[in-house]
Every structure is written in C-alpha cells, then in structure tokens.
Motif scaffolding. Structure first.
Motif, PDB file in Angstrom:
ATOM      1  N   ALA B  59       0.845  -1.204   0.000  1.00  0.00           N
ATOM      2  CA  ALA B  59       0.000   0.000   0.000  1.00  0.00           C
ATOM      3  C   ALA B  59       0.876   1.248   0.000  1.00  0.00           C
ATOM      4  N   ALA B  60       1.920   1.225   0.811  1.00  0.00           N
ATOM      5  CA  ALA B  60       2.799   2.399   0.882  1.00  0.00           C
ATOM      6  C   ALA B  60       3.465   2.659  -0.472  1.00  0.00           C
ATOM      7  N   VAL B  61       3.886   1.581  -1.124  1.00  0.00           N
ATOM      8  CA  VAL B  61       4.542   1.728  -2.430  1.00  0.00           C
ATOM      9  C   VAL B  61       3.559   2.305  -3.448  1.00  0.00           C
ATOM     10  N   ILE B  62       2.323   1.764  -3.447  1.00  0.00           N
ATOM     11  CA  ILE B  62       1.303   2.245  -4.410  1.00  0.00           C
ATOM     12  C   ILE B  62       1.012   3.729  -4.172  1.00  0.00           C
ATOM     13  N   LEU B  63       0.813   4.099  -2.901  1.00  0.00           N
ATOM     14  CA  LEU B  63       0.488   5.495  -2.584  1.00  0.00           C
ATOM     15  C   LEU B  63       1.615   6.433  -3.001  1.00  0.00           C
ATOM     16  N   LEU B  64       2.837   6.021  -2.683  1.00  0.00           N
ATOM     17  CA  LEU B  64       3.990   6.855  -3.006  1.00  0.00           C
ATOM     18  C   LEU B  64       4.126   7.027  -4.520  1.00  0.00           C
ATOM     19  N   PHE B  65       4.013   5.900  -5.219  1.00  0.00           N
ATOM     20  CA  PHE B  65       4.176   5.933  -6.680  1.00  0.00           C
ATOM     21  C   PHE B  65       3.085   6.796  -7.315  1.00  0.00           C
ATOM     22  N   SER B  66       1.838   6.526  -6.882  1.00  0.00           N
ATOM     23  CA  SER B  66       0.705   7.225  -7.486  1.00  0.00           C
ATOM     24  C   SER B  66       0.804   8.732  -7.235  1.00  0.00           C
ATOM     25  N   THR B  67       1.174   9.103  -6.009  1.00  0.00           N
ATOM     26  CA  THR B  67       1.280  10.522  -5.666  1.00  0.00           C
ATOM     27  C   THR B  67       2.391  11.193  -6.477  1.00  0.00           C
ATOM     28  N   LEU B  68       3.576  10.592  -6.467  1.00  0.00           N
ATOM     29  CA  LEU B  68       4.714  11.198  -7.163  1.00  0.00           C
ATOM     30  C   LEU B  68       4.480  11.267  -8.666  1.00  0.00           C
ATOM     31  N   PHE B  69       3.928  10.161  -9.207  1.00  0.00           N
ATOM     32  CA  PHE B  69       3.723  10.110 -10.655  1.00  0.00           C
ATOM     33  C   PHE B  69       2.794  11.229 -11.107  1.00  0.00           C
ATOM     34  N   ASN B  70       1.663  11.390 -10.384  1.00  0.00           N
ATOM     35  CA  ASN B  70       0.701  12.414 -10.802  1.00  0.00           C
ATOM     36  C   ASN B  70       1.265  13.824 -10.597  1.00  0.00           C
ATOM     37  N   MET B  71       2.004  13.987  -9.488  1.00  0.00           N
ATOM     38  CA  MET B  71       2.564  15.316  -9.208  1.00  0.00           C
ATOM     39  C   MET B  71       3.588  15.700 -10.285  1.00  0.00           C
ATOM     40  N   LEU B  72       4.385  14.703 -10.717  1.00  0.00           N
ATOM     41  CA  LEU B  72       5.441  14.997 -11.684  1.00  0.00           C
ATOM     42  C   LEU B  72       4.919  15.151 -13.106  1.00  0.00           C
ATOM     43  N   THR B  73       3.803  14.522 -13.412  1.00  0.00           N
ATOM     44  CA  THR B  73       3.352  14.524 -14.808  1.00  0.00           C
ATOM     45  C   THR B  73       2.139  15.414 -15.067  1.00  0.00           C
ATOM     46  N   ALA B  74       1.310  15.674 -14.017  1.00  0.00           N
ATOM     47  CA  ALA B  74       0.120  16.528 -14.226  1.00  0.00           C
ATOM     48  C   ALA B  74       0.401  17.899 -13.620  1.00  0.00           C
ATOM     49  N   HIS B  75       0.676  18.858 -14.417  1.00  0.00           N
ATOM     50  CA  HIS B  75       1.056  20.177 -13.889  1.00  0.00           C
ATOM     51  C   HIS B  75      -0.182  21.069 -13.783  1.00  0.00           C
ATOM     52  N   ILE B  76      -1.157  20.581 -13.016  1.00  0.00           N
ATOM     53  CA  ILE B  76      -2.425  21.319 -12.862  1.00  0.00           C
ATOM     54  C   ILE B  76      -2.581  21.679 -11.388  1.00  0.00           C
ATOM     55  N   GLY B  77      -3.227  22.798 -11.125  1.00  0.00           N
ATOM     56  CA  GLY B  77      -3.464  23.205  -9.741  1.00  0.00           C
ATOM     57  C   GLY B  77      -2.895  24.587  -9.489  1.00  0.00           C
ATOM     58  N   GLN B  78      -3.268  25.104  -8.303  1.00  0.00           N
ATOM     59  CA  GLN B  78      -2.869  26.485  -8.017  1.00  0.00           C
ATOM     60  C   GLN B  78      -1.833  26.606  -6.911  1.00  0.00           C
TER      61      GLN B  78
END
Lengths: 534, 345
Positions: B59-78
């Motif tokens: 679970a920790a690996v999935i959460l970490l990967f999912s969070t980092l991946f989206n943060m690094l690739t989706a440059h959306i937000g304020q």
C-alpha cells in the motif's frame, strides 16, 4: 487382484522401452515392494495399474493389465480411481484444496457421493490415518509426514481395493517415515488392502512387505517372497548385506531377527579400537552462537559448529529442525540475528552471497533449480562467468571428468537422468574450487549404486582437503561418510560428536548395524566383518 | 467460531469493491480501507494461510508511486510546491499540491479495492469459492481457482530458484539476466502442473459420466446468444435499448446455466445452509451502498472529491459515514460470538 500380461510400454518419442514384456501378478491383500535402480521403470509400472499410463502419459502400450477383473486400458484412470488409490512421490504437489478435510473430500465430491455418506467416509479415513486432530488445519501448515499421511488419506477416500505409492518416504525423516509405514501396515493388516509401494530405501520398508519385485531396465528380474528376493538382489540394506556375508538363513529383515544370529557370534567379537582421531585439519567453517528467527519465531538457537579441512560433518534431525536454514545462513542467503560464521577464518558478515559462495559450494535440495543452460559445459562456465573467473575449458573438462560426466558435456542438462543432473549441479557449484561443500539431501531419490558413486566422489574431494557439511535424513549415508554428526532439534544442537557415538546412541537415527550391535561403535557392515575375522 | 456463507461474502466484496471504485472522497476511502482491514482481522481463520501479502508495504509503495507520478506529470493546480525547469521533458514545470493529492486519492482507491479482495481471499476457503461457481461451470471454476492458489507456490519456487542462482554468483541486472530464473521457474511450474493434473485424474477428477443436455437449456442458450448479438448490433447503431437486450441475454444464459447445474451430479462436502447471520452480512453491505442511489442527492455529492483547481477540505457526511459501517457487520457478528452456523448434512 492385479494381472499384467506381456506389457511393453514406450514413452512418447523414446525408442527405449520403459517396460518390456512385463508379466506380473499380485494377489488380494498382498504388500508388495517394487524396487530397482533409478530409471528402471518402477514409477511407470505403478502408473500402469490405474491407467495413468498410457491414458495420461501417451506413448505406445501393448499387452494387458487387469485390476480386479477390470481392463485398465479400456476403463481408463477415471474408472480406476475407484479401484486404485494413487499416491505420487511429492506430497506438496498433490494438494488441490487448502484444508485437510476438504482435501480428503475432493475425490468424493468428484464421484458425486451423497453428502451424508461423504461425512462418514471422511471420518473413516481421518481416523485410519490419525488425522482427526488435524482436520481443520491448513494443508500448507502440515509437516512432511502429516502431508504424506494426508495424501494417503485422500487416495483412500473412495475406498479403493488397491493402494499404490511411489516413494512415499523419500522426503521424510526416519521418525516420520516410520509413522507413514506403520499406517500402511495397519491398512494392509486390518483392512486387507492390497498395497504396492516403490521405494529406494529398502531398509525402511522390507520388513513390512510380503513380496519384492525387482526391476531393471524395464524388466522384472526378481519377483518373490521378500527374503528370497533380497538374497539374490545385487544391493540391499546393511542388515541384508551382513546376513549374506555371514550366510545367515533365513535372511533376517528386522533387527530382532538379526539379533538371533548376532548373538551366536557375539562371543567372537571385540569392541572396536578407538575411532580414528578427528578434528585434525584446519577449521575451514566456524559457526559461533548463530541465532536466526523467521517471522519472529526462533529457528536457530545458539548454534556452535566447526568443520575442518578433510572431514565430513553430518547434520541430522527431523523435518523442520533447522538444518537447511543453517546452510542458508552459512551462504548468506539468510541473515543471522546474532552470532558469527567464519569461512577460512574470514567472517561472512557484510559479504554478498556471491562472495561467500566462491569459498562455499552449496548444493540445494532440488538441483533442478540450478540448471538452465543449453549444455552441461555452459552450466559450469556460467558459474565462472558470474564470479568473474577465468572460463578455462581445461578446468571445466577436468571437473567434468572427475564427476564422471565428461561424455555428457554437450548435452542439454535437463534431459539427463536424476543422478547425472545431480552431478551437473554439483559441478556448477564446485567449479570455483571452494574449500567447503554444503550438501542438502544430496541423495534424495537416488538408488544405492548412484549413492555409492557420489560418496566415492566426495571422498576424493575430502582427500584433497575440502570439508563437507552434509544435511541428510539417510542415516546409512551419514554412517558411510561422516566423521562427526551434529543432531538438531527445534533449532538447537542436542547432540554433537563422532558419528559412531551420536548415531550409535540415537533411537531414531541409528543405522541398522549400530542397532544390531549396540554399544560397540560399529556403523557399517565392514566394521562388523573386520571384527568377525579377527 | 462464526462463519458465513461464501455468497454472503461475495455480496460484501461486490459492495466494498463498488464503493472503492465509485467514491473519490479520501475520508470515506480511508474509512472503507480500515473497515476492510478490521473485517479481515476479525474473520480470517487463525493460521489458515502460511503466506500473506505484505499489504501495508505494498500500500505504501502504491500510494507513493501514485502521488509522485501524478505530481510529476500533471502540472495542474494552483498551489505550487516546486518549479522544475520547463525544458525537462514530461516532468518539467510547476509541481502542484493539487496534483499530488489527486494522485494520492487514486492510489487510495486502488489499495482500498485491493484490501477488499485480499480480505475476501483470506477469509473464504478455496473449497467454498468453488461452490460459488454454478455447478454446470464447476470444472472451469476449479481450474481457475487452482490457478489462483498456484500463485503463492510459484512465488515460493521463484525465491528458491533465485537463492539457488545467487549461490552461483548470479546477479539480476536487467532482462538479459532473467534467464537463469525464468527457465527453471517455467520448467518447474510445468512439472508441478503435470504432477497436480496427474493426481487429480487419479483421484477421479472429471470422472462423472457425461449427461446429455436436454433441448430446453440448449434453446435458452441459443436465445441468449441471439439477444446478445441483437443488443450488440443495436448499440453499434446507437440504439440505447441495446443494453436492455444485453441484459435479457445475460438473464436467459444465467437461466440456462441454472437448469444445467441441476443436471450436474456433483455433490458438496459440508454444504452450508443460509443463516440469519448471512442475511445480516448482505443487508449491511447493501445499506452501505444506499447513498450511491441517484435519489440521495445531497449526500451523494459528498462521495466525490476533486482537488482541482485549488485544494479544499473534502466534505464528510456523518450519516453516510455511519451507513458505511454496514460493511463491518461480519466483524461485529464475529465479535458478538454466538453459536457456529450449523452445517446441514
């Protein structure tokens, strides 16, 4: 009950017959031991009895097999499943379900036995095999002996008239094997079940059986009462070898029977001289206060052990005693919780497995796990390449010659016989010329001839100064080669010393000769004959 | 020890799985995750499984990967956390808190779903899982279940082979070095499969005599296939009623299998009788799903959470939070104790 007439069978794409012109008859209620060298056709013969050969294996089959009047080839294994219960060699690959009683009920469900009758039958076999206390247990939590008894129970659920077992004790320690065999004797004597059993360890089984059928190259060469069969067989358990050497007739099969003869010559015997001094070499493997825990459960507790150059130390104990775990800790595959292990004076702490294994060769229980290359030569060269050593073809050729597999150098390793594969695997781990050999059940499934030839090979290595730590359930093997023996129980050393003392005084792990002549320190037939001749 | 019927567990799994997929509110997701863990803890048979998935580590690996991946690739937000050089391909630009939270929530959904499946797999014995399949499809169900139970054994075999190769100095460095592991694993796996197949045949698997299939189920099957074909064609031409035809096809085929199951001579060891406790488990699971109905407008809104464009605290409806506790019914009944559910003979 069983009749084979002129049965000849070839496996698919094989020109050599696995069985050739076999005529065989087994009477109702007999307990028959099928023995012979590896590859002699024992397993094939057993599979002919329930139609797995040829229905499951394919190939060319001629002749006729009948079980209880049913033509096996015409009826097929589905019909025969109600007549012949079958227990294969490896109990671990036989379980379908995860709970003991559901596993037993599997064949009953397949046969659409009504639920009420199913309950009765499951209870019946649970009681017969002393499995009732384990009924709710998960199959994978059972010990080796319990698993084997479960495999027998599942085969008996359909109330077959014949029970066929292929090397049922090959993976068991002496005590567990004894439990399984006693269960079989009870089934044979109390229920009149016909039992056909193939086994290499004749010394374990012979006394329980009525008949011996000896196979060689797919042909029956001896078939008759077990005493007569063993008298003419080329190999046999130590008691039989001794009886043949001293012309004891009728041939004794149990220690009790042997003692009647032994007592008549006892007056001529003298205690053996002090055993040859051991611990003379330099320590090459030192285990000091080793502790290891698996999932919080201590599996090795304060183990101290020294193996010196030129000596063999046998590690014995029941299944799950921690023997294989200790070998894995030595090679660095498992990390010690505390304590230290030194190879040639150098601690293994902080070293990689590859680094340790340049000095320590480890032959795991299943040598097939090591083999993957296209040729035998490649297998050895790949190890050298892994260790970044010179892939000298001369060194490889020399080792292959020493292993007596030089002529197989260019063959595909997985096509070789079990004994040959064992040697290739041994070559793959010893090509780095290590000073210590760790052997984990190296003779499992090997016949006595192959076993003796491996022992000779190890003796050459010992003469060159290597040290061997041998894990085995085969006490006769330990008696044959080990200078010292260490006995483990629940992760602790409970006995350690010269093999003559440790094995000679153990009720479960003593070889036949030690039981026949207790207190004299004799372990082999040669020990006895040497003294008789004096 | 109280045990529940496999079909009740199946409803529980479907309800939990549906919620994990539909809901995007992290507060509800955390609650669902914890509930599934508690149920597994309370209901798993003691010592029933030797090998267990290291859930929290995965679970920790999935959460970490999912969070980092989206943060690094989706440059959306304020809410900008960090600026990476825009010239860097894919990851270049602003790294935003909202994107990280979105990735985290997706990871949470995934592990919640995994948690429900893991609990189901741990609690329900393999032998009962086979009973979930219609008797007419028993053999197919059994084969699939054996495939599932093969996974832990294959992993054990893999570890054994990896150790065996390590002692020869083998080190895993890319795909080319996989061969020493893959070849013995494949060959060993095939040998194991053959051994098991041989044992199953020797134990009478598939021994029941084949029964001639009467005309009724055959016609129903044919009708079902025609409905399915019609439905697919209607959908292809944009007809919304195609779904109705597909639904009808499913119902007709299910009915055909129901009739065929009646012909199957297979019997069950210890067949379970449906009990009040099973009904309660099903009731609890259905109650937890109530807010998914469109009629629950205001409550339904709190199910969904979108961190974009600017992160806001997710809503939480206490009433629905309480309804989710319906999924904890098996654990509550287990802790309440009581007599074991009778097994019909």
């Amino acid at each position: 009950m069983i009749t084979l007439r002129g049965v000849t069978y070839h496996y698919p794409h094989r020109s050599e017959a696995a069985l050739e012109q076999v005529d065989w008859r087994v009477n109702d209620g007999e307990f028959v031991l099928v023995a012979g060298p590896s590859g002699s056709g024992k397993s094939t013969l057993l599979r002919c009895l329930n139609g797995l050969v040829p229905h499951f294996s394919g190939g060319v089959y001629t002749g006729e097999t009948e079980v209880d009047g049913v033509n096996v080839v015409e009826a097929g294994p589905h019909v025969l499943s109600r007549l012949v219960g079958f227990v294969a060699q490896d109990p671990e690959s036989q379980a379908v379900f995860d709970q003991v009683e559901n596993e037993i009920a599997f064949s009953l469900e397949n046969a659409a036995i009504p639920a009420t009758e199913m309950r009765v039958r499951v209870e019946e076999v649970l009681d017969l095999l002393d499995l009732a206390p384990l009924r709710r247990r998960a199959v994978q939590t059972l010990s080796g002996g319990e698993r084997q008894r479960l495999a027998i129970a599942t085969a008996l659920a359909l109330r077959p008239r014949v029970l066929v077992l292929d090397e049922p004790t090959s993976q068991l320690d002496p005590q567990s094997a004894e439990d399984v065999l006693r269960a079989l004797v009870r089934l044979n004597e109390d229920l009149g079940l016909t039992i056909i059993l193939a086994e290499h360890r004749v010394e374990r089984i012979a006394r329980y059986t009525d008949r011996l059928t000896w196979l060689e190259r797919g042909r029956i060469v001896t078939d008759g009462p077990v005493r007569e069969g063993l008298w003419t067989a080329a190999v046999g358990p130590p008691l039989v070898q001794l009886a043949k050497a001293l012309d004891w007739r009728p041939l004794p099969l149990t220690i009790k029977e042997g003692k009647r003869f032994a007592n008549t010559i006892s007056l001529e015997l003298r205690p053996v001289a002090q055993p040859p001094p051991v611990n003379v070499g330099v320590p090459v493997l030192e285990v000091e206060g080793a502790n290891f825990a698996y999932n919080g459960v201590a599996t090795l507790k304060n183990i101290d052990l020294i193996v010196r150059a030129g000596e063999t130390v046998a590690l014995v104990g029941r299944n799950g005693a921690g023997k294989s775990t200790l070998l894995k800790c030595i090679t660095g595959l498992l990390p010690l919780r505390s304590g230290d292990i030194r190879v040639a004076g150098q601690s293994t702490r902080g070293r990689t497995v590859a680094d340790i294994c340049r000095q320590v060769a480890y032959l795991p229980q299943n040598p097939d796990d090591l083999l993957f290359a296209e040729t035998v030569v490649d297998e050895l060269q790949i190890t050298l390449r892994n260790h970044k050593r010179d892939e000298s073809s001369r060194a490889v050729a020399e080792l292959l010659a020493r292993l007596e597999i030089g002529e197989l150098a260019l063959l595909y390793p997985r096509d070789l016989s079990v004994g040959q594969r064992q040697r290739v695997a041994l070559g793959a781990v010893t090509i780095t010329q290590p000073s210590v050999l760790l052997l984990d059940e190296p003779t499992r499934g090997l016949d006595p001839t192959l076993k003796a030839s491996l022992v000779n090979l190890w003796k050459k290595w010992l003469a060159d100064g290597a040290a061997i730590l041998l894990v085995t359930h085969d006490v006769e093997l330990a008696a044959m080669i080990a200078d010292r023996t260490v006995m483990l129980s629940q992760g602790e050393v409970i006995a350690s010393g010269p093999t003559r003392e440790v094995l000679g005084s153990s009720p479960h792990f003593s070889p036949q000769i030690a039981r026949l002549f207790p207190g004299r320190g004799w372990l082999s037939v040669a020990d006895v004959l040497r003294n008789v001749n004096q | 020890m109280r045990v529940f019927e496999a079909r009740a567990w199946l409803v529980w799994l479907l309800a939990g799985g549906l919620l994990a997929i539909m809901v995007s509110n992290p507060l509800y997701l955390v609650l669902l995750l914890l509930l599934s863990r508690v149920v597994e803890f309370a209901c798993a048979p003691v010592g029933s499984r030797g090998w267990r998935l290291p859930f929290w580590r995965i679970a920790a690996v999935i959460l970490l990967f999912s969070t980092l991946f989206n943060m690094l690739t989706a440059h959306i937000g304020q809410t900008v956390l960090l600026e990476l050089p825009a010239a860097w391909p894919l990851i270049g630009g602003a790294l935003n808190l909202e994107a990280a939270v979105f990735g985290f929530v997706n990871g949470l959904r995934l592990i919640t779903l995994l948690s429900f499946f893991l609990a189901f797999n741990t609690i329900v014995p393999v032998s009962e899982l086979t009973n979930l399949a219609p008797r007419a499809l028993h053999e197919l169900g059994l084969v699939m279940l054996i495939a599932v139970t093969y996974i832990p054994e294959t992993l054990r075999q893999f570890r054994r082979i990896r150790d065996a190769q390590a002692i020869r100095g083998h080190e895993l460095r890319g795909l080319r070095t996989l061969r020493p592991l893959v070849v013995p694993l494949l060959v060993g796996g095939l040998e194991r499969a053959l051994n098991l197949a041989e044992t199953m045949v020797a134990r009478g698997y598939g021994a029941t005599s084949p029964v001639a299939i009467p005309a009724g189920p055959r016609l129903l099957m044919l009708g079902g296939l025609l409905f399915a074909l019609g439905g697919a064609l209607r959908l292809a031409w944009g007809g919304e009623d195609g779904w109705l035809l597909l639904g009808a096809a499913a119902a007709v085929i299910a009915w055909a299998y129901h009739l065929l199951s009646g012909l199957s001579p297979r019997t069950h060891y210890r067949p379970r009788r449906w009990s009040t406790a099973d009904t309660l488990v099903v009731f609890g699971a259905l109650v937890a799903c109530l807010p998914l109905l469109p009629t629950w407008g205001p409550v339904r809104q709190s199910l969904f959470f979108n961190p974009y464009p600017q992160l806001m605290w997710p809503l939480f409806n206490v009433g629905w939070g309480l309804l989710l506790f319906g999924l904890a019914t098996p654990a509550i009944l287990m802790l309440a104790g009581g007599a074991e559910v009778e097994v019909s003979r």
